[in-house]
Scaffold this motif. Structure first.
Motif, PDB file in Angstrom:
ATOM      1  N   GLU A   3      -6.117   5.803 -10.578  1.00  0.00           N
ATOM      2  CA  GLU A   3      -5.666   5.462  -9.231  1.00  0.00           C
ATOM      3  C   GLU A   3      -6.632   5.991  -8.180  1.00  0.00           C
ATOM      4  O   GLU A   3      -6.905   5.340  -7.183  1.00  0.00           O
ATOM      5  CB  GLU A   3      -4.256   6.016  -8.975  1.00  0.00           C
ATOM      6  CG  GLU A   3      -3.166   5.292  -9.709  1.00  0.00           C
ATOM      7  CD  GLU A   3      -3.064   5.681 -11.178  1.00  0.00           C
ATOM      8  OE1 GLU A   3      -3.667   6.691 -11.591  1.00  0.00           O
ATOM      9  OE2 GLU A   3      -2.394   4.957 -11.918  1.00  0.00           O
ATOM     10  N   LYS A   7      -8.556   3.776  -5.498  1.00  0.00           N
ATOM     11  CA  LYS A   7      -8.530   4.112  -4.070  1.00  0.00           C
ATOM     12  C   LYS A   7      -9.949   4.126  -3.507  1.00  0.00           C
ATOM     13  O   LYS A   7     -10.216   3.570  -2.444  1.00  0.00           O
ATOM     14  CB  LYS A   7      -7.870   5.478  -3.873  1.00  0.00           C
ATOM     15  CG  LYS A   7      -7.951   5.972  -2.447  1.00  0.00           C
ATOM     16  CD  LYS A   7      -7.450   7.386  -2.321  1.00  0.00           C
ATOM     17  CE  LYS A   7      -7.726   7.909  -0.923  1.00  0.00           C
ATOM     18  NZ  LYS A   7      -7.254   9.281  -0.749  1.00  0.00           N
ATOM     19  N   ARG A  28      -4.744  -0.796   3.677  1.00  0.00           N
ATOM     20  CA  ARG A  28      -3.366  -0.642   3.195  1.00  0.00           C
ATOM     21  C   ARG A  28      -3.343  -0.385   1.697  1.00  0.00           C
ATOM     22  O   ARG A  28      -2.532   0.399   1.199  1.00  0.00           O
ATOM     23  CB  ARG A  28      -2.537  -1.879   3.528  1.00  0.00           C
ATOM     24  CG  ARG A  28      -2.230  -1.970   5.030  1.00  0.00           C
ATOM     25  CD  ARG A  28      -1.244  -3.042   5.355  1.00  0.00           C
ATOM     26  NE  ARG A  28       0.067  -2.640   4.823  1.00  0.00           N
ATOM     27  CZ  ARG A  28       1.029  -3.501   4.572  1.00  0.00           C
ATOM     28  NH1 ARG A  28       0.854  -4.781   4.783  1.00  0.00           N
ATOM     29  NH2 ARG A  28       2.190  -3.077   4.111  1.00  0.00           N
ATOM     30  N   LEU A  29      -4.235  -1.028   0.946  1.00  0.00           N
ATOM     31  CA  LEU A  29      -4.306  -0.801  -0.498  1.00  0.00           C
ATOM     32  C   LEU A  29      -4.729   0.649  -0.795  1.00  0.00           C
ATOM     33  O   LEU A  29      -4.255   1.241  -1.768  1.00  0.00           O
ATOM     34  CB  LEU A  29      -5.246  -1.806  -1.158  1.00  0.00           C
ATOM     35  CG  LEU A  29      -4.723  -3.246  -1.188  1.00  0.00           C
ATOM     36  CD1 LEU A  29      -5.818  -4.209  -1.640  1.00  0.00           C
ATOM     37  CD2 LEU A  29      -3.487  -3.372  -2.054  1.00  0.00           C
ATOM     38  N   PHE A  32      -1.600   2.604  -0.462  1.00  0.00           N
ATOM     39  CA  PHE A  32      -0.724   2.380  -1.620  1.00  0.00           C
ATOM     40  C   PHE A  32      -1.153   3.263  -2.788  1.00  0.00           C
ATOM     41  O   PHE A  32      -0.317   3.828  -3.500  1.00  0.00           O
ATOM     42  CB  PHE A  32      -0.729   0.919  -2.059  1.00  0.00           C
ATOM     43  CG  PHE A  32      -0.007  -0.015  -1.134  1.00  0.00           C
ATOM     44  CD1 PHE A  32       1.100   0.376  -0.407  1.00  0.00           C
ATOM     45  CD2 PHE A  32      -0.445  -1.319  -0.985  1.00  0.00           C
ATOM     46  CE1 PHE A  32       1.764  -0.498   0.443  1.00  0.00           C
ATOM     47  CE2 PHE A  32       0.205  -2.204  -0.153  1.00  0.00           C
ATOM     48  CZ  PHE A  32       1.314  -1.793   0.571  1.00  0.00           C
ATOM     49  N   GLU A  33      -2.457   3.375  -2.997  1.00  0.00           N
ATOM     50  CA  GLU A  33      -2.942   4.219  -4.088  1.00  0.00           C
ATOM     51  C   GLU A  33      -2.634   5.688  -3.823  1.00  0.00           C
ATOM     52  O   GLU A  33      -2.286   6.428  -4.740  1.00  0.00           O
ATOM     53  CB  GLU A  33      -4.438   4.001  -4.334  1.00  0.00           C
ATOM     54  CG  GLU A  33      -4.768   2.646  -4.919  1.00  0.00           C
ATOM     55  CD  GLU A  33      -4.041   2.339  -6.216  1.00  0.00           C
ATOM     56  OE1 GLU A  33      -3.886   3.244  -7.081  1.00  0.00           O
ATOM     57  OE2 GLU A  33      -3.613   1.185  -6.385  1.00  0.00           O
ATOM     58  N   ALA A  35      -0.008   6.793  -2.216  1.00  0.00           N
ATOM     59  CA  ALA A  35       1.419   6.923  -2.514  1.00  0.00           C
ATOM     60  C   ALA A  35       1.668   6.919  -4.019  1.00  0.00           C
ATOM     61  O   ALA A  35       2.493   7.697  -4.519  1.00  0.00           O
ATOM     62  CB  ALA A  35       2.197   5.795  -1.834  1.00  0.00           C
ATOM     63  N   HIS A  36       0.943   6.078  -4.729  1.00  0.00           N
ATOM     64  CA  HIS A  36       1.100   6.008  -6.178  1.00  0.00           C
ATOM     65  C   HIS A  36       0.673   7.322  -6.824  1.00  0.00           C
ATOM     66  O   HIS A  36       1.352   7.842  -7.724  1.00  0.00           O
ATOM     67  CB  HIS A  36       0.282   4.838  -6.716  1.00  0.00           C
ATOM     68  CG  HIS A  36       0.567   4.514  -8.142  1.00  0.00           C
ATOM     69  ND1 HIS A  36      -0.319   3.862  -8.945  1.00  0.00           N
ATOM     70  CD2 HIS A  36       1.645   4.763  -8.926  1.00  0.00           C
ATOM     71  CE1 HIS A  36       0.190   3.725 -10.153  1.00  0.00           C
ATOM     72  NE2 HIS A  36       1.380   4.267 -10.170  1.00  0.00           N
ATOM     73  N   GLU A  91      -3.419  -3.800 -11.137  1.00  0.00           N
ATOM     74  CA  GLU A  91      -2.117  -3.171 -11.384  1.00  0.00           C
ATOM     75  C   GLU A  91      -1.504  -3.658 -12.691  1.00  0.00           C
ATOM     76  O   GLU A  91      -0.885  -2.879 -13.417  1.00  0.00           O
ATOM     77  CB  GLU A  91      -1.171  -3.410 -10.210  1.00  0.00           C
ATOM     78  CG  GLU A  91      -1.600  -2.712  -8.937  1.00  0.00           C
ATOM     79  CD  GLU A  91      -1.795  -1.203  -9.082  1.00  0.00           C
ATOM     80  OE1 GLU A  91      -1.016  -0.539  -9.807  1.00  0.00           O
ATOM     81  OE2 GLU A  91      -2.741  -0.673  -8.470  1.00  0.00           O
TER      82      GLU A  91
END
Length: 107
Positions: A3, A7, A28-29, A32-33, A35-36, A91
């Motif tokens: 991840e 990122k 935004r991606l 997301f990474e 947060a992941h 993903e």
């Protein structure tokens, strides 16, 4: 680990992107990474033997390093749609990997 590499991949592409909509999507991606990674870290606090940040930050889903992935996919990212398609592909590969590892672990 993967991840973090993904990122980095999105971040590099966002920095290079000139189109505002696509730049915003890539940014935004990146989030997301983040947060992941936080979610995984919270779920697996007991993991030991982690590599240093520098040692593990350049590998992505699929096992290639970030630079190889940029060279392979950068020319395909022509729109928000193709960026999202690529993100979904990454993903799906990660889900498949984690699913196989879970099955192997549980026997």
């Amino acid at each position: 680990n993967m991840e973090r590499g993904l990122k980095q991949f999105y971040h590099i592409l966002a920095e290079r992107e000139e189109r505002e909509e696509e730049k915003e999507l890539l940014t935004r991606l990146v989030l997301f990474e983040d947060a992941h990674m936080l979610q995984l870290k919270n779920r697996h606090k007991d993991l030991s033997g982690e590599l240093s940040e520098k040692e593990r930050s350049d590998i992505m889903e699929g096992g290639l390093d970030v630079q190889q992935m940029i060279e392979t996919f950068e020319s395909e990212l022509k729109s928000s749609e193709t960026i999202l398609q690529l993100a979904m592909k990454f993903e799906a590969q990660a889900f498949d990997l984690y699913n196989r590892l879970a099955k192997k672990h549980h026997g």
